[in-house]
Design an enzyme around this catalytic site. Sequence first.
Site, PDB file in Angstrom:
ATOM      1  N   HIS A  41       5.646  34.773  62.436  1.00 21.64           N
ATOM      2  CA  HIS A  41       5.930  33.352  62.287  1.00 21.64           C
ATOM      3  C   HIS A  41       7.286  33.059  61.648  1.00 21.64           C
ATOM      4  O   HIS A  41       7.923  32.056  61.982  1.00 21.64           O
ATOM      5  CB  HIS A  41       4.836  32.714  61.420  1.00 21.64           C
ATOM      6  CG  HIS A  41       4.988  31.239  61.225  1.00 21.64           C
ATOM      7  ND1 HIS A  41       4.762  30.319  62.227  1.00 21.64           N
ATOM      8  CD2 HIS A  41       5.360  30.513  60.132  1.00 21.64           C
ATOM      9  CE1 HIS A  41       4.966  29.098  61.775  1.00 21.64           C
ATOM     10  NE2 HIS A  41       5.333  29.187  60.505  1.00 21.64           N
ATOM     11  N   SER A  72       7.894  25.584  62.711  1.00 17.03           N
ATOM     12  CA  SER A  72       6.608  25.414  62.051  1.00 17.03           C
ATOM     13  C   SER A  72       6.334  23.911  61.872  1.00 17.03           C
ATOM     14  O   SER A  72       6.340  23.171  62.852  1.00 17.03           O
ATOM     15  CB  SER A  72       6.595  26.185  60.726  1.00 17.03           C
ATOM     16  OG  SER A  72       5.298  26.309  60.216  1.00 17.03           O
ATOM     17  N   TRP A  73       6.132  23.432  60.636  1.00 15.67           N
ATOM     18  CA  TRP A  73       6.011  21.986  60.446  1.00 15.67           C
ATOM     19  C   TRP A  73       7.282  21.273  60.922  1.00 15.67           C
ATOM     20  O   TRP A  73       7.226  20.155  61.424  1.00 15.67           O
ATOM     21  CB  TRP A  73       5.728  21.646  58.982  1.00 15.67           C
ATOM     22  CG  TRP A  73       6.030  20.209  58.667  1.00 15.67           C
ATOM     23  CD1 TRP A  73       7.094  19.736  57.966  1.00 15.67           C
ATOM     24  CD2 TRP A  73       5.278  19.051  59.086  1.00 15.67           C
ATOM     25  NE1 TRP A  73       7.061  18.359  57.905  1.00 15.67           N
ATOM     26  CE2 TRP A  73       5.955  17.916  58.579  1.00 15.67           C
ATOM     27  CE3 TRP A  73       4.116  18.879  59.820  1.00 15.67           C
ATOM     28  CZ2 TRP A  73       5.494  16.615  58.795  1.00 15.67           C
ATOM     29  CZ3 TRP A  73       3.653  17.583  60.041  1.00 15.67           C
ATOM     30  CH2 TRP A  73       4.339  16.468  59.533  1.00 15.67           C
ATOM     31  N   GLY A 124       6.843  23.507  56.197  1.00 17.87           N
ATOM     32  CA  GLY A 124       5.929  23.076  55.147  1.00 17.87           C
ATOM     33  C   GLY A 124       4.738  22.368  55.774  1.00 17.87           C
ATOM     34  O   GLY A 124       3.973  23.001  56.498  1.00 17.87           O
ATOM     35  N   ASP A 155       2.299  35.633  65.954  1.00 18.77           N
ATOM     36  CA  ASP A 155       2.314  34.605  64.924  1.00 18.77           C
ATOM     37  C   ASP A 155       0.881  34.328  64.487  1.00 18.77           C
ATOM     38  O   ASP A 155       0.075  33.796  65.258  1.00 18.77           O
ATOM     39  CB  ASP A 155       2.967  33.335  65.487  1.00 18.77           C
ATOM     40  CG  ASP A 155       3.232  32.277  64.428  1.00 18.77           C
ATOM     41  OD1 ASP A 155       2.503  32.238  63.423  1.00 18.77           O
ATOM     42  OD2 ASP A 155       4.156  31.470  64.632  1.00 18.77           O
TER      43      ASP A 155
END
Length: 332
Positions: free
Chosen positions: A302, A120-121, A53, A274
């Site tokens: 990704h 990711s986050w 996120g 990605d």
Amino acid sequence: MDKNSGQKSAVQYLYPPIDPFDQRMIDMGDGHKIYVEQCGNPRGLPVIVLHGGPGGACSPAMRRYFDPRAYRVVLFDQRGCGRSQPHASVEGNTTWHLVRDIEAIREALGIEDFIVFGGSWGATLSLIYGISHPERVRRLVLRGVFMMTQAELDWFYGGGAGQFWPEPWARFRDMIPEDEQGDLIAAYHRRLFSGNVLEETRFARAWASWENALASVYSNGSGGDAPGDYARAFARLENHYFVNAGFLEEDGWILNNVDRLADIPGVIVQGRYDMICPPRRAWELAQAWPDCDLRMIRNAGHALSEPGISAELVRVMDKIAAEEGLQDPWPR
């Protein structure tokens, strides 16, 4: 192969579905209650999973990257999203609140240290937590590295990724009047926090759709239409963090402090194609981090659900379990 078939084929690499042996809400004492679950072996090697996120949530599939005989798997929904409360709230919601939440969860569960697993986050938060509390981290296992820099935000929200995906980029950009398109993060911020829930949800779906459209190398460019409640939390929180540059003291904070990870082994699993978090950042991080193993996955984007990424992450976690003498790999 389309996006959905790519997601289905990733399942063959995962462990069978598993239910939690513990689910609870932890009151952080400042108006936020955090959903936490545990699955696998209660006496196994602890691993905490940090979802993406900001504003995503943990899912049942995230439990399946770990041998349930070997690992004690801890998952939680970060502030404002998933089953945590209040939903879609940005009050008292910063990177440093999340770092403190991880510490509160660790203490509540009686865990001394653990493997931190994030994408990711979630990779960003893993790195920030590791830099802040290196004594609590046994290893870092990261996917789709995002370093929360202005250059990365400019790439994704300033037209860089749109050079490769002009159709979904046009849909995302053209939601905003032309005179505001010079700063789409700020323009979306005004609408995601307008106070009109219908307007917020409409722009949240557009925000989420742009990201979803680029998540998989198998994508046809359609980002789908996320459920309103999910999209609103996802978009509001993500935008809130991006407007505030991740609440970090300086641009490039992670690389500037990577020396604090020198004694922590790490693995990065990175999709070669990605489009959301370009591989250059993962490479830069690996260059600056002595005990880091960077694994570039060809024909992968990704998403966690990319077949090559799922296969490699399971392989990494099986190898760690074997090195720790916990279990022979699950029979396949």
